[in-house]
Design a protein around this motif. Structure first.
Motif: not given
Length: 304
Positions: A99-108
């Motif tokens: 979930s944290q990785r997907q949040q980071l990717i989405a922010a980028v």
């Protein structure tokens, strides 16, 4: 206050800076574990200063063991509060790292600098740097690299992320270099690597290991590296690339440089896999693709 205070029973109590030194967990993270998750409960002096007992330090070490196994900090309390004989092996795949990785990717991908800032600060406040890199930043950036290709907006996403990380990592290196006592490393890119993400993550991982890191934005001329080593008192050179690089460079120029310099010349990033055959018996040290593992492999090279 002395570095070590004594309670009435003469059991040693340690201030937060000493606990940070003993465990390798910075004081910001220790406070976050206490406030947000109740993972540790230090005593307090009348003035409110935290004091940690040996049991607290042992608990911090157990927390680190679970984090090192890929368990998110949100799940650690339930695990360490159980008797060790009854503690099941965690299913780390069901944790919130994805979930944290997907949040980071989405922010980028959304070019959301505010969210990116919040995720960066949160990850490095809640986790030791090596855990945050291994579980969040390195895999998320690898996933982004795979998705970018020729996709519209990929260049802007990469440029924004690099600029963001260059500022944040540069600030951390500046402060860490003032207190670190380890050998000084020169970290840079190889000539055909046009991006900084790999060298930035490696520099951050090496700094966490206690090295003083000199991070160059651009690939230096090879014939000037000996000058840099001499003037900057460099103990090892680490060159990073995700490219194959030129055969002349890999087979002749870099091995010649390694022969000339009296220090390790190391390569890191995908180039170590792409050019694995050329690196055998070259005199160059291949650290691998993972920035955390690469930083940890420097120790034996510099202890000779």
């Amino acid at each position: 206050m002395n570095d070590k205070a004594m309670n009435p029973a003469d059991a040693p109590l340690y201030p937060i800076r000493e606990v940070s030194r003993l465990t390798g967990v910075n004081s910001v993270t220790l406070r976050a574990w206490e406030r947000r998750y109740g993972l540790i409960r230090p005593q307090r002096t009348p003035k409110g200063h935290r004091l940690y007992a040996r049991d607290d330090i042992a608990r911090i070490e157990r927390i680190l063991q679970w984090l090192g196994r890929g368990v998110p900090v949100s799940q650690v309390r339930d695990l360490i509060d159980q008797p060790e004989t009854a503690t099941p092996a965690p299913d780390t795949e069901s944790g919130d790292w994805d979930s944290q990785r997907q949040q980071l990717i989405a922010a980028v991908e959304a070019l959301d600098l505010s969210r990116l800032e919040a995720l960066f600060n949160q990850s490095l406040a809640l986790y030791p740097v090596n855990v945050a890199l291994a579980e969040l930043w390195h895999p998320a950036l690898a996933q982004l690299e795979e998705s970018w290709g020729d996709k519209l907006g990929a260049g802007l996403q990469r440029s924004l992320l690099e600029a963001f990380l260059r500022t944040r990592v540069g600030t951390r290196l500046y402060h860490a270099n003032h207190v670190a006592r380890g050998p000084r490393l020169l970290v840079s890119r190889l000539p055909e690597e046009t991006h900084q993400l790999g060298s930035l993550l490696l520099a951050l991982a090496a700094s966490h290991e206690g090295y003083r890191v000199v991070l160059l934005d651009d690939a230096p001329p090879l014939n000037e590296l000996s000058l840099a080593v001499d003037r900057l008192h460099i103990a090892a050179v680490v060159l990073v690339s995700a490219q194959a690089e030129r055969s002349e460079l890999m087979r002749r120029q870099l091995p010649r440089l390694a022969e000339q310099l009296a220090i390790p010349v190391c390569l890191a990033g995908p180039v170590t896999r792409i050019r694995a055959a050329d690196l055998e018996n070259s005199g160059l040290e291949a650290l691998g693709e993972d920035p955390v593992q690469s930083a940890s492999r420097l120790g034996p090279l510099l202890s000779h």
